[in-house]
Motif scaffolding. Structure first.
Motif, short mmCIF file in Angstrom:
data_model
loop_
_atom_site.label_atom_id
_atom_site.label_comp_id
_atom_site.label_asym_id
_atom_site.label_seq_id
_atom_site.Cartn_x
_atom_site.Cartn_y
_atom_site.Cartn_z
N ARG A 2 -66.34 24.83 6.02
CA ARG A 2 -65.55 23.65 6.34
C ARG A 2 -64.82 23.16 5.09
O ARG A 2 -65.26 23.42 3.97
CB ARG A 2 -66.45 22.54 6.89
CG ARG A 2 -67.07 22.90 8.20
CD ARG A 2 -66.04 22.76 9.30
NE ARG A 2 -66.55 23.34 10.54
CZ ARG A 2 -65.76 23.72 11.52
NH1 ARG A 2 -64.47 23.60 11.43
NH2 ARG A 2 -66.26 24.22 12.61
N ASN A 3 -63.73 22.44 5.30
CA ASN A 3 -62.99 21.92 4.17
C ASN A 3 -62.28 20.62 4.55
O ASN A 3 -62.18 20.28 5.72
CB ASN A 3 -62.01 22.96 3.64
CG ASN A 3 -60.92 23.28 4.63
OD1 ASN A 3 -60.03 22.47 4.87
ND2 ASN A 3 -60.97 24.47 5.22
N GLN A 4 -61.80 19.95 3.53
CA GLN A 4 -61.11 18.66 3.69
C GLN A 4 -59.60 18.79 3.47
O GLN A 4 -58.92 17.79 3.25
CB GLN A 4 -61.67 17.65 2.68
CG GLN A 4 -63.18 17.46 2.75
CD GLN A 4 -63.61 16.90 4.08
OE1 GLN A 4 -62.96 16.02 4.64
NE2 GLN A 4 -64.70 17.42 4.61
N VAL A 5 -59.07 20.00 3.52
CA VAL A 5 -57.67 20.22 3.17
C VAL A 5 -56.74 19.42 4.09
O VAL A 5 -55.86 18.69 3.61
CB VAL A 5 -57.31 21.72 3.15
CG1 VAL A 5 -55.82 21.92 2.89
CG2 VAL A 5 -58.14 22.45 2.09
N ARG A 6 -56.90 19.53 5.39
CA ARG A 6 -56.00 18.82 6.31
C ARG A 6 -56.07 17.31 6.08
O ARG A 6 -55.05 16.63 6.03
CB ARG A 6 -56.32 19.13 7.76
CG ARG A 6 -55.50 18.26 8.72
CD ARG A 6 -55.74 18.57 10.16
NE ARG A 6 -54.96 19.76 10.49
CZ ARG A 6 -55.29 20.66 11.39
NH1 ARG A 6 -56.39 20.52 12.09
NH2 ARG A 6 -54.52 21.69 11.63
N MET A 8 -56.97 15.60 3.41
CA MET A 8 -56.37 15.20 2.13
C MET A 8 -54.85 15.36 2.16
O MET A 8 -54.12 14.53 1.63
CB MET A 8 -56.98 16.02 0.98
CG MET A 8 -58.46 15.77 0.80
SD MET A 8 -58.90 14.03 0.54
CE MET A 8 -58.06 13.70 -1.00
N ARG A 9 -54.38 16.42 2.80
CA ARG A 9 -52.93 16.65 2.89
C ARG A 9 -52.26 15.53 3.67
O ARG A 9 -51.23 15.00 3.24
CB ARG A 9 -52.66 18.01 3.55
CG ARG A 9 -51.19 18.30 3.74
CD ARG A 9 -50.96 19.64 4.42
NE ARG A 9 -51.55 19.76 5.74
CZ ARG A 9 -51.05 19.20 6.85
NH1 ARG A 9 -49.96 18.47 6.81
NH2 ARG A 9 -51.64 19.40 8.02
N THR A 10 -52.84 15.15 4.81
CA THR A 10 -52.21 14.11 5.62
C THR A 10 -52.30 12.75 4.94
O THR A 10 -51.38 11.94 5.07
CB THR A 10 -52.80 14.06 7.04
OG1 THR A 10 -54.20 13.89 6.97
CG2 THR A 10 -52.49 15.33 7.82
N LEU A 11 -53.40 12.50 4.22
CA LEU A 11 -53.50 11.24 3.46
C LEU A 11 -52.37 11.11 2.44
O LEU A 11 -51.89 10.02 2.18
CB LEU A 11 -54.84 11.15 2.73
CG LEU A 11 -56.02 10.65 3.53
CD1 LEU A 11 -57.31 10.76 2.72
CD2 LEU A 11 -55.80 9.21 3.98
#
Length: 64
Positions: A2-6, A8-11
């Protein structure tokens, strides 16, 4: 993995294409990472974490 990329990108208000350009990868690569279909290489994972100013361990974490 799992990752937080989406998240962080949308933030940051970035498109997949903008993040891909910043990381010097294709938009499809970013999409695959966000969809959890592709685990990035260690250098790319570190670059993403550095870009979003967070520890790589928080950006990416194992599925348990």
């Amino acid at each position: 993995m799992r990752n937080q990329v989406r998240e962080m990108r949308t933030l940051r208000g970035l498109s997949q294409g903008q993040l891909a350009t910043a990381m010097n990868v294709s938009r499809q690569t970013i999409n695959s990472i966000e969809q959890h279909r592709y685990t990035p290489s260690l250098p790319l994972a570190m670059a993403l974490a550095r870009f979003f100013e967070m520890p790589v361990e928080e950006m990416f974490h194992a599925d348990h």
